[in-house]
Design an enzyme around this catalytic site. Sequence first.
Site, PDB file in Angstrom:
ATOM      1  N   HIS A  64      -4.675  -6.986   1.410  1.00 35.52           N
ATOM      2  CA  HIS A  64      -4.061  -7.790   2.471  1.00 35.52           C
ATOM      3  C   HIS A  64      -3.296  -6.864   3.397  1.00 35.52           C
ATOM      4  O   HIS A  64      -2.175  -6.478   3.096  1.00 35.52           O
ATOM      5  CB  HIS A  64      -3.143  -8.861   1.860  1.00 35.52           C
ATOM      6  CG  HIS A  64      -2.799  -9.945   2.828  1.00 35.52           C
ATOM      7  ND1 HIS A  64      -1.585 -10.021   3.442  1.00 35.52           N
ATOM      8  CD2 HIS A  64      -3.527 -10.993   3.287  1.00 35.52           C
ATOM      9  CE1 HIS A  64      -1.550 -11.082   4.238  1.00 35.52           C
ATOM     10  NE2 HIS A  64      -2.724 -11.685   4.160  1.00 35.52           N
ATOM     11  N   ILE A  70       1.750  -6.912   3.624  1.00 33.65           N
ATOM     12  CA  ILE A  70       2.396  -8.195   3.885  1.00 33.65           C
ATOM     13  C   ILE A  70       2.005  -9.144   2.759  1.00 33.65           C
ATOM     14  O   ILE A  70       0.823  -9.272   2.437  1.00 33.65           O
ATOM     15  CB  ILE A  70       1.930  -8.791   5.231  1.00 33.65           C
ATOM     16  CG1 ILE A  70       2.265  -7.853   6.385  1.00 33.65           C
ATOM     17  CG2 ILE A  70       2.554 -10.164   5.459  1.00 33.65           C
ATOM     18  CD1 ILE A  70       1.578  -8.244   7.680  1.00 33.65           C
ATOM     19  N   GLY A  73       0.851 -15.625   2.758  1.00 33.26           N
ATOM     20  CA  GLY A  73       1.578 -16.895   2.764  1.00 33.26           C
ATOM     21  C   GLY A  73       1.206 -17.784   1.595  1.00 33.26           C
ATOM     22  O   GLY A  73       2.055 -18.476   1.030  1.00 33.26           O
ATOM     23  N   VAL A  74      -0.065 -17.754   1.200  1.00 33.65           N
ATOM     24  CA  VAL A  74      -0.480 -18.593   0.075  1.00 33.65           C
ATOM     25  C   VAL A  74       0.219 -18.167  -1.221  1.00 33.65           C
ATOM     26  O   VAL A  74       0.466 -19.003  -2.089  1.00 33.65           O
ATOM     27  CB  VAL A  74      -2.010 -18.614  -0.128  1.00 33.65           C
ATOM     28  CG1 VAL A  74      -2.699 -19.250   1.061  1.00 33.65           C
ATOM     29  CG2 VAL A  74      -2.567 -17.239  -0.383  1.00 33.65           C
ATOM     30  N   GLU A  78       2.587 -20.356  -3.571  1.00 30.38           N
ATOM     31  CA  GLU A  78       2.361 -20.413  -5.013  1.00 30.38           C
ATOM     32  C   GLU A  78       3.652 -20.152  -5.776  1.00 30.38           C
ATOM     33  O   GLU A  78       3.946 -20.833  -6.768  1.00 30.38           O
ATOM     34  CB  GLU A  78       1.280 -19.406  -5.430  1.00 30.38           C
ATOM     35  CG  GLU A  78       1.029 -19.357  -6.923  1.00 30.38           C
ATOM     36  CD  GLU A  78       0.462 -20.636  -7.531  1.00 30.38           C
ATOM     37  OE1 GLU A  78       0.622 -20.815  -8.764  1.00 30.38           O
ATOM     38  OE2 GLU A  78      -0.134 -21.451  -6.806  1.00 30.38           O
TER      39      GLU A  78
END
Length: 169
Positions: A64, A70, A73-74, A78
């Site tokens: 990523h 970074i 966002g997922v 979670e």
Amino acid sequence: MTVTSEAPARSAKKKFAYSCDDIKRMLPHRWPMLMIDRAYDVVPGVSGRGVKSVSVNEPFFAGHYPDHSIMPGVMIVEAMAQLVAVVYVAEMIESPEPLGDADPSASVGYLGSISSMKFSRLVVPGDQLTLDAKLGQRLGGLRQVSVRASVGNELAAAGSLIVTTGRKG
């Protein structure tokens, strides 16, 4: 696990703290998907706070934005959802009625919906996410939850989740 009490003028509800080892007994998640390191100020079935220490060794950083690490966002969502599960399971394990041989992690449900989630700060290695969850109303087998994640005094993400209150085959 640690127990504290709120000031008598506010409420008689006890607050609990859970170490990473306690959390492993509460949740079915394991590395690399176990996202929270500890939980504290947990009022079972109501609310709680948690911590996710973000390390450069997290497996998702390899792919990523490899040249600019970074946290996805997922994965932040979670981590917030796992704190929700801790608050939910705490209601079972802190109940005065014994669980017997029941495995509390078997009662952890699923993430059903993500609403109005806003990401307002990048989360990078070295950051420590402070997570907050407040359980809302029950909607049959679902539960509405308000969640947020911060780094220091900066909001990183906030929104609403709907989680199932149990697992179905």
